[in-house]
Design a protein around this motif. Structure first.
Motif, PDB file in Angstrom:
ATOM      1  N   ILE A 148       0.838  -1.199   0.000  1.00  0.00           N
ATOM      2  CA  ILE A 148       0.000   0.000   0.000  1.00  0.00           C
ATOM      3  C   ILE A 148       0.877   1.254   0.000  1.00  0.00           C
ATOM      4  O   ILE A 148       0.447   2.319  -0.410  1.00  0.00           O
ATOM      5  N   LEU A 154      -2.809   8.201  -2.611  1.00  0.00           N
ATOM      6  CA  LEU A 154      -4.018   7.774  -1.904  1.00  0.00           C
ATOM      7  C   LEU A 154      -4.513   8.858  -0.952  1.00  0.00           C
ATOM      8  O   LEU A 154      -3.760   9.377  -0.138  1.00  0.00           O
ATOM      9  N   LEU A 157      -9.028   5.820   1.944  1.00  0.00           N
ATOM     10  CA  LEU A 157      -8.865   4.377   2.114  1.00  0.00           C
ATOM     11  C   LEU A 157      -9.899   3.898   3.109  1.00  0.00           C
ATOM     12  O   LEU A 157      -9.959   4.389   4.238  1.00  0.00           O
TER      13      LEU A 157
END
Length: 176
Positions: A148, A154, A157
């Motif tokens: 990840i 990102l 999440l």
């Protein structure tokens, strides 16, 4: 949805969302030109056809809020232009295919509220453009993969209400 709709030779954009449409996702022709496909919010049933892999120009695929089930075919290696993939709120089962890692342009992946199981695939770490990864309300097991850390873009999440165990990998701190 009759297969003749998907077979229209010049069709690049198809949105049939928010209706009461039923039946299966249609088969797609060999040289499908679709770039945008939205069927969310209907009563679509059955499984995803392998022929969806013929739609190599797809950038957006919205299939949310239907009754599509079965396993997701391992055809993502053919859909490398995909930027938005929404499979949430369906009846999918089985593991997410490893070919999900072939989606280097994928920005939004939402597969929540299904019956996916097994581990979150390590290949997800190759989706370096992801800003949104929502996998909640599934039956995933194992741990959150350390890869990840590769998802440096990102922003969102969600991996709640699953059977994922163990510690949150410290590598998650590499995300911005």
């Amino acid at each position: 949805i009759p297969p003749e709709v998907a077979a229209l030779p010049g069709l690049t954009y198809l949105s049939l969302s928010g209706n009461g449409l039923s039946g299966p996702v249609p088969e797609f022709p060999l040289h499908c030109r679709l770039q945008y496909l939205s069927l969310y919010g209907n009563q679509i049933t059955g499984e995803l056809p392998w022929s969806l892999g013929n739609c190599g120009n797809l950038t957006v695929l919205f299939l949310s809020s239907n009754k599509i089930g079965g396993t997701v075919p391992d055809f993502f290696g053919s859909l490398t232009k995909l930027q938005k993939l929404f499979l949430n709120s369906n009846l999918f089962t089985g593991e997410l295919p490893e070919s999900i890692g072939e989606l280097g342009n994928l920005e939004n992946f939402v597969a929540s509220m299904n019956g996916f199981n097994g581990s979150i695939p390590e290949s997800i770490g190759r989706c370096g453009s992801l800003t949104t990864l929502r996998l909640h309300n599934n039956q995933f097991t194992g741990t959150i993969p350390a890869v990840i850390r590769n998802l440096s873009r990102l922003q969102w999440l969600t991996i709640k209400d699953t059977f994922v165990t163990g510690a949150i990998p410290p590598e998650i701190g590499k995300c911005q």
